[in-house]
Design a protein around this motif. Structure first.
Motif, PDB file in Angstrom:
ATOM      1  N   LEU A  16       3.180  75.095  39.929  1.00 58.48           N
ATOM      2  CA  LEU A  16       3.655  76.400  40.416  1.00 58.48           C
ATOM      3  C   LEU A  16       4.963  76.251  41.181  1.00 58.48           C
ATOM      4  O   LEU A  16       5.873  77.070  41.039  1.00 58.48           O
ATOM      5  CB  LEU A  16       2.594  77.058  41.303  1.00 58.48           C
ATOM      6  CG  LEU A  16       1.320  77.502  40.609  1.00 58.48           C
ATOM      7  CD1 LEU A  16       0.325  78.039  41.631  1.00 58.48           C
ATOM      8  CD2 LEU A  16       1.599  78.540  39.544  1.00 58.48           C
ATOM      9  N   ILE A  37       0.580  83.894  43.709  1.00 60.70           N
ATOM     10  CA  ILE A  37      -0.389  83.104  42.940  1.00 60.70           C
ATOM     11  C   ILE A  37      -0.707  81.815  43.681  1.00 60.70           C
ATOM     12  O   ILE A  37      -1.865  81.410  43.788  1.00 60.70           O
ATOM     13  CB  ILE A  37       0.137  82.820  41.519  1.00 60.70           C
ATOM     14  CG1 ILE A  37       0.168  84.127  40.723  1.00 60.70           C
ATOM     15  CG2 ILE A  37      -0.714  81.774  40.807  1.00 60.70           C
ATOM     16  CD1 ILE A  37       0.853  84.016  39.399  1.00 60.70           C
ATOM     17  N   LEU A  50      -6.819  77.172  36.847  1.00 60.69           N
ATOM     18  CA  LEU A  50      -5.622  77.988  36.679  1.00 60.69           C
ATOM     19  C   LEU A  50      -4.942  77.571  35.383  1.00 60.69           C
ATOM     20  O   LEU A  50      -4.727  76.391  35.134  1.00 60.69           O
ATOM     21  CB  LEU A  50      -4.670  77.795  37.861  1.00 60.69           C
ATOM     22  CG  LEU A  50      -3.341  78.524  37.804  1.00 60.69           C
ATOM     23  CD1 LEU A  50      -3.540  80.043  37.727  1.00 60.69           C
ATOM     24  CD2 LEU A  50      -2.505  78.181  39.017  1.00 60.69           C
ATOM     25  N   VAL A  52      -1.632  78.650  33.001  1.00 63.90           N
ATOM     26  CA  VAL A  52      -0.405  79.442  32.928  1.00 63.90           C
ATOM     27  C   VAL A  52       0.172  79.329  31.526  1.00 63.90           C
ATOM     28  O   VAL A  52       0.333  78.226  31.003  1.00 63.90           O
ATOM     29  CB  VAL A  52       0.619  78.967  33.979  1.00 63.90           C
ATOM     30  CG1 VAL A  52       1.924  79.723  33.826  1.00 63.90           C
ATOM     31  CG2 VAL A  52       0.062  79.145  35.387  1.00 63.90           C
ATOM     32  N   PRO A  66      -0.343  84.421  34.042  1.00 66.10           N
ATOM     33  CA  PRO A  66      -1.278  83.613  34.826  1.00 66.10           C
ATOM     34  C   PRO A  66      -2.736  83.968  34.502  1.00 66.10           C
ATOM     35  O   PRO A  66      -3.180  85.094  34.703  1.00 66.10           O
ATOM     36  CB  PRO A  66      -0.940  83.986  36.269  1.00 66.10           C
ATOM     37  CG  PRO A  66      -0.412  85.390  36.175  1.00 66.10           C
ATOM     38  CD  PRO A  66       0.215  85.528  34.818  1.00 66.10           C
ATOM     39  N   PHE A  81      -5.693  85.667  36.281  1.00 67.06           N
ATOM     40  CA  PHE A  81      -5.953  84.917  37.501  1.00 67.06           C
ATOM     41  C   PHE A  81      -6.261  85.875  38.659  1.00 67.06           C
ATOM     42  O   PHE A  81      -5.513  86.809  38.917  1.00 67.06           O
ATOM     43  CB  PHE A  81      -4.755  84.032  37.859  1.00 67.06           C
ATOM     44  CG  PHE A  81      -4.925  83.315  39.161  1.00 67.06           C
ATOM     45  CD1 PHE A  81      -5.827  82.282  39.266  1.00 67.06           C
ATOM     46  CD2 PHE A  81      -4.217  83.698  40.270  1.00 67.06           C
ATOM     47  CE1 PHE A  81      -6.009  81.617  40.464  1.00 67.06           C
ATOM     48  CE2 PHE A  81      -4.388  83.051  41.476  1.00 67.06           C
ATOM     49  CZ  PHE A  81      -5.291  82.008  41.571  1.00 67.06           C
TER      50      PHE A  81
END
Length: 124
Positions: A16, A37, A50, A52, A66, A81
């Motif tokens: 991230l 996030i 998670l 992406v 996400p 998410f």
């Protein structure tokens, strides 16, 4: 097709942070941005995977999706998410881009077909 995608399963905070530092120009909502996030990921009681997805146009990042993979009993579910805590979820747009609706529709169908490791896709 000029659009491609990259699925990043089991993302972590370093991923991230890399996204945030390499792409400064975002068009997003208050609750859908990289910082939010990251904070949600750190404070989330129920830890999930998670995931992406990066949507690219001619190898340039234009959209970030996400997701998370949750388990209910023995079923794996792909969902936005932290959707349990939000009532408004959007993708994160990177820069300004005019999307080709037909090509994006075809790309999303291929994308969701590639999620063979999940049992359900729940995006409401």
């Amino acid at each position: 097709m000029k659009y491609t995608y990259k699925i990043n399963l089991d993302c972590d905070l370093a991923y991230l942070q890399k996204l945030r530092s390499t792409h400064q120009e975002y068009n997003n909502s208050f609750f859908q941005n990289i910082e939010w996030i990251k904070t949600s990921y750190l404070t989330k009681i129920e830890k999930t995977n998670l995931c992406v997805v990066e949507i690219l146009h001619e190898n340039n990042l234009v959209l970030i999706l996400p997701f998370e993979v949750t388990k209910i009993f023995f079923f794996k579910i792909l969902r936005w998410f932290n959707d349990k805590n939000l009532d408004f979820i959007t993708p994160i747009y990177v820069g300004k881009h005019n999307f080709n609706d037909k090509e994006i529709s075809i790309l999303l169908k291929k994308l969701f077909d590639d999620f063979s490791n999940v049992d359900f896709i729940f995006l409401v």
